[in-house]
Design a protein around this motif. Structure first.
Motif, mmCIF file in Angstrom:
data_model
loop_
_atom_site.group_PDB
_atom_site.id
_atom_site.type_symbol
_atom_site.label_atom_id
_atom_site.label_comp_id
_atom_site.label_asym_id
_atom_site.label_seq_id
_atom_site.Cartn_x
_atom_site.Cartn_y
_atom_site.Cartn_z
ATOM 1 N N LEU A 77 0.829 -1.207 0.000
ATOM 2 C CA LEU A 77 0.000 0.000 0.000
ATOM 3 C C LEU A 77 0.862 1.255 0.000
ATOM 4 O O LEU A 77 0.462 2.291 -0.519
ATOM 5 N N HIS A 78 2.037 1.142 0.579
ATOM 6 C CA HIS A 78 2.958 2.266 0.569
ATOM 7 C C HIS A 78 3.418 2.534 -0.863
ATOM 8 O O HIS A 78 3.536 3.680 -1.297
ATOM 9 N N LEU A 79 3.667 1.458 -1.608
ATOM 10 C CA LEU A 79 4.122 1.601 -2.997
ATOM 11 C C LEU A 79 2.968 1.959 -3.937
ATOM 12 O O LEU A 79 3.183 2.603 -4.960
ATOM 13 N N ALA A 80 1.769 1.494 -3.608
ATOM 14 C CA ALA A 80 0.595 1.726 -4.482
ATOM 15 C C ALA A 80 -0.578 2.158 -3.606
ATOM 16 O O ALA A 80 -1.475 1.359 -3.305
ATOM 17 N N PRO A 81 -0.590 3.441 -3.186
ATOM 18 C CA PRO A 81 -1.589 3.900 -2.216
ATOM 19 C C PRO A 81 -3.036 3.747 -2.697
ATOM 20 O O PRO A 81 -3.940 3.616 -1.877
ATOM 21 N N GLY A 82 -3.245 3.724 -4.006
ATOM 22 C CA GLY A 82 -4.604 3.596 -4.546
ATOM 23 C C GLY A 82 -5.289 2.307 -4.090
ATOM 24 O O GLY A 82 -6.524 2.220 -4.076
ATOM 25 N N LEU A 83 -4.509 1.303 -3.706
ATOM 26 C CA LEU A 83 -5.102 0.024 -3.286
ATOM 27 C C LEU A 83 -5.910 0.184 -2.001
ATOM 28 O O LEU A 83 -6.832 -0.592 -1.736
ATOM 29 N N GLY A 84 -5.578 1.206 -1.196
ATOM 30 C CA GLY A 84 -6.322 1.470 0.040
ATOM 31 C C GLY A 84 -7.784 1.767 -0.286
ATOM 32 O O GLY A 84 -8.699 1.286 0.392
ATOM 33 N N LYS A 85 -8.001 2.519 -1.359
ATOM 34 C CA LYS A 85 -9.386 2.882 -1.757
ATOM 35 C C LYS A 85 -10.139 1.639 -2.212
ATOM 36 O O LYS A 85 -11.321 1.502 -1.973
ATOM 37 N N VAL A 86 -9.427 0.750 -2.919
ATOM 38 C CA VAL A 86 -10.066 -0.489 -3.394
ATOM 39 C C VAL A 86 -10.521 -1.319 -2.183
ATOM 40 O O VAL A 86 -11.657 -1.807 -2.130
ATOM 41 N N LEU A 87 -9.657 -1.437 -1.185
ATOM 42 C CA LEU A 87 -9.995 -2.198 0.031
ATOM 43 C C LEU A 87 -11.226 -1.585 0.705
ATOM 44 O O LEU A 87 -12.154 -2.294 1.108
ATOM 45 N N GLN A 88 -11.223 -0.260 0.788
ATOM 46 C CA GLN A 88 -12.326 0.437 1.446
ATOM 47 C C GLN A 88 -13.628 0.220 0.686
ATOM 48 O O GLN A 88 -14.665 -0.093 1.273
ATOM 49 N N LEU A 89 -13.555 0.316 -0.641
ATOM 50 C CA LEU A 89 -14.741 0.165 -1.483
ATOM 51 C C LEU A 89 -15.374 -1.221 -1.293
ATOM 52 O O LEU A 89 -16.590 -1.352 -1.179
ATOM 53 N N GLY A 90 -14.531 -2.253 -1.245
ATOM 54 C CA GLY A 90 -15.046 -3.611 -1.077
ATOM 55 C C GLY A 90 -15.719 -3.775 0.266
ATOM 56 O O GLY A 90 -16.803 -4.360 0.379
ATOM 57 N N GLU A 91 -15.081 -3.232 1.295
ATOM 58 C CA GLU A 91 -15.636 -3.414 2.635
ATOM 59 C C GLU A 91 -16.917 -2.600 2.815
ATOM 60 O O GLU A 91 -17.799 -3.003 3.567
ATOM 61 N N GLU A 92 -17.058 -1.507 2.049
ATOM 62 C CA GLU A 92 -18.305 -0.724 2.108
ATOM 63 C C GLU A 92 -19.419 -1.393 1.313
ATOM 64 O O GLU A 92 -20.575 -1.010 1.431
ATOM 65 N N ASN A 93 -19.076 -2.349 0.490
ATOM 66 C CA ASN A 93 -20.083 -2.954 -0.397
ATOM 67 C C ASN A 93 -20.313 -4.428 -0.110
ATOM 68 O O ASN A 93 -20.566 -5.221 -1.010
ATOM 69 N N GLY A 94 -20.199 -4.802 1.139
ATOM 70 C CA GLY A 94 -20.649 -6.124 1.560
ATOM 71 C C GLY A 94 -19.574 -7.168 1.779
ATOM 72 O O GLY A 94 -19.897 -8.288 2.179
ATOM 73 N N ALA A 95 -18.287 -6.835 1.529
ATOM 74 C CA ALA A 95 -17.255 -7.843 1.811
ATOM 75 C C ALA A 95 -17.126 -8.022 3.319
ATOM 76 O O ALA A 95 -17.255 -7.062 4.075
ATOM 77 N N LEU A 96 -16.877 -9.266 3.749
ATOM 78 C CA LEU A 96 -16.610 -9.484 5.179
ATOM 79 C C LEU A 96 -15.270 -8.868 5.536
ATOM 80 O O LEU A 96 -15.092 -8.302 6.600
ATOM 81 N N ALA A 97 -14.312 -9.006 4.621
ATOM 82 C CA ALA A 97 -12.982 -8.409 4.804
ATOM 83 C C ALA A 97 -12.251 -8.466 3.476
ATOM 84 O O ALA A 97 -12.588 -9.274 2.595
ATOM 85 N N GLY A 98 -11.259 -7.621 3.335
ATOM 86 C CA GLY A 98 -10.419 -7.634 2.136
ATOM 87 C C GLY A 98 -8.979 -7.806 2.540
ATOM 88 O O GLY A 98 -8.581 -7.426 3.647
ATOM 89 N N ILE A 99 -8.206 -8.397 1.657
ATOM 90 C CA ILE A 99 -6.783 -8.591 1.939
ATOM 91 C C ILE A 99 -6.013 -8.529 0.619
ATOM 92 O O ILE A 99 -6.525 -8.968 -0.423
ATOM 93 N N LEU A 100 -4.817 -7.984 0.690
ATOM 94 C CA LEU A 100 -3.964 -8.018 -0.487
ATOM 95 C C LEU A 100 -3.563 -9.473 -0.730
ATOM 96 O O LEU A 100 -3.203 -10.195 0.200
ATOM 97 N N SER A 101 -3.604 -9.899 -1.975
ATOM 98 C CA SER A 101 -3.217 -11.274 -2.283
ATOM 99 C C SER A 101 -1.702 -11.341 -2.482
ATOM 100 O O SER A 101 -1.174 -10.692 -3.382
ATOM 101 N N GLY A 102 -1.010 -12.107 -1.653
ATOM 102 C CA GLY A 102 0.451 -12.224 -1.752
ATOM 103 C C GLY A 102 1.104 -10.856 -1.715
ATOM 104 O O GLY A 102 0.836 -10.048 -0.825
ATOM 105 N N SER A 103 1.922 -10.556 -2.732
ATOM 106 C CA SER A 103 2.574 -9.249 -2.774
ATOM 107 C C SER A 103 1.758 -8.246 -3.597
ATOM 108 O O SER A 103 2.227 -7.154 -3.891
ATOM 109 N N GLY A 104 0.514 -8.610 -3.979
ATOM 110 C CA GLY A 104 -0.382 -7.710 -4.683
ATOM 111 C C GLY A 104 0.000 -7.557 -6.146
ATOM 112 O O GLY A 104 0.919 -8.208 -6.631
#
Ligand code: C5P
Length: 310
Positions: free
Chosen positions: A241-268
């Motif tokens: 997330l430090h290298l690609a800060p935009g991924l934080g928004k993706v995580l947030q979007l998923g969790e706001e739209n019904g995901a139980l949780a989100g996680i980066l897969s491996g090294s993303g």
């Protein structure tokens, strides 16, 4: 493992999500000591191997494969050459790889190409290697290759290639948000190291051998997505997330739209969202697609590399 006979051999191997990944200290070989829980998911690489005098590979599939190397640096070619060397086979192979696992996405697509190639070439050439022999070659090709070979659910230690099976019940539903860029695995590990160097207090835990929390094993054994969502963890997420800060928004979007949780897969950069069932998976896919993200659904665990009769 099987004998030669047909002129084209088809093998399939899965991608993966790490539902838990703790990174320990750097080892003598430059790799980090890991403790991870792998789950193979239903995105498959399809490898068709046909006889040839030399080694070559071509790619097709549901994703853009135009940027992939097709020379000797490609992991599928390396896998075929490694088996030929070990078995004393003097010919070559042409590999036709249909890719469905995101490229450079942290889901082990290249590793799956290698695992399926080992199985396909073993059958094509009639090398009769044992599963352990193929796994030993797999480990020389990359940390995740042995897992794609075995599939299912497993705990990985050492580089991630020392596998022990883990009990898992039922199927988990995943929604995967794909990025339009790839991330370098060594780059993400280096960012983690830089962070740990800057924050001396983080170095201390890294000296201890990492292990997979028992709560993760319990959640997998129970087949309970709510339990698993509570314990998803990936030490590579913060540096990615430090290298690609935009991924934080993706995580947030998923969790706001019904995901139980989100996680980066491996090294993303693929982000994996765990959901309760197939209906919520579809709803989340629609919501994320509306935000112009490329999204695929998958379930896990699934089987490891196997031969397919066309
Ligand atoms: O084995 P693989 O080719 O997938 O690893 C890619 C890179 O990721 C390694 O060269 C290394 O920089 C990093 N890595 C690591 N520790 C691991 C696995 C991978 O440092 N356990």
């Amino acid at each position: 493992m099987t004998t030669a006979g047909t002129s084209v051999v088809h093998a399939r191997a899965p991608g993966k999500v790490n539902v838990f990944l703790k990174v320990g200290a750097v080892m003598e070989d430059g790799y980090h000591d890991l403790a991870t829980a792998y789950q193979a998911v239903s995105l498959f690489e399809e490898v068709r191997a046909s006889p040839a005098t030399d080694f070559s590979v071509q790619f097709s599939g549901s994703i853009d494969t135009s940027g992939l190397a097709i020379d000797g640096t490609n992991l599928a070619i390396k896998a075929a050459r490694a088996l030929a060397r070990k078995a004393g086979y003097r010919g070559g192979v042409h590999l036709d790889v249909e890719k469905n696992v995101p490229i450079a996405g942290g889901m082990g697509g290249g590793s799956a190409d290698a695992a399926a190639t080992l199985l396909a070439c073993d059958a094509l050439w009639g090398t009769s290697a044992t599963k352990d022999e193929l796994l030993a070659i797999a480990a020389t090709l990359g940390a995740d290759v042995p897992f794609s070979f075995t599939g299912g659910t497993a705990i990985g230690t050492g580089r991630g290639d020392q596998l022990s099976p883990a009990l898992a019940k039922g199927k988990f539903q995943w929604v995967l948000a794909l990025a339009d860029f790839g991330m370098s695995t060594p780059g993400v590990y280096q960012e983690l190291d830089r962070h740990r160097d800057r924050h001396a207090q983080d170095i201390f835990p890294a000296q201890h051998q990492p292990s997979v929390d028992t709560s993760v094993l319990q959640a997998l054994r129970a087949g309970d997505p709510h339990m698993l969502a509570d314990v998803l963890h990936n030490d590579l997420q913060a540096p990615a997330l430090h290298l690609a800060p935009g991924l934080g928004k993706v995580l947030q979007l998923g969790e706001e739209n019904g995901a139980l949780a989100g996680i980066l897969s491996g090294s993303g950069p693929t982000v994996a969202f765990l959901v309760t069932d197939a209906d919520s998976a579809l709803e989340l896919q629609v919501a994320l697609s509306a935000s112009r993200l490329r999204v695929v659904r998958a379930t896990g665990p699934v089987h490891g590399a196997r031969l397919i009769s066309d």
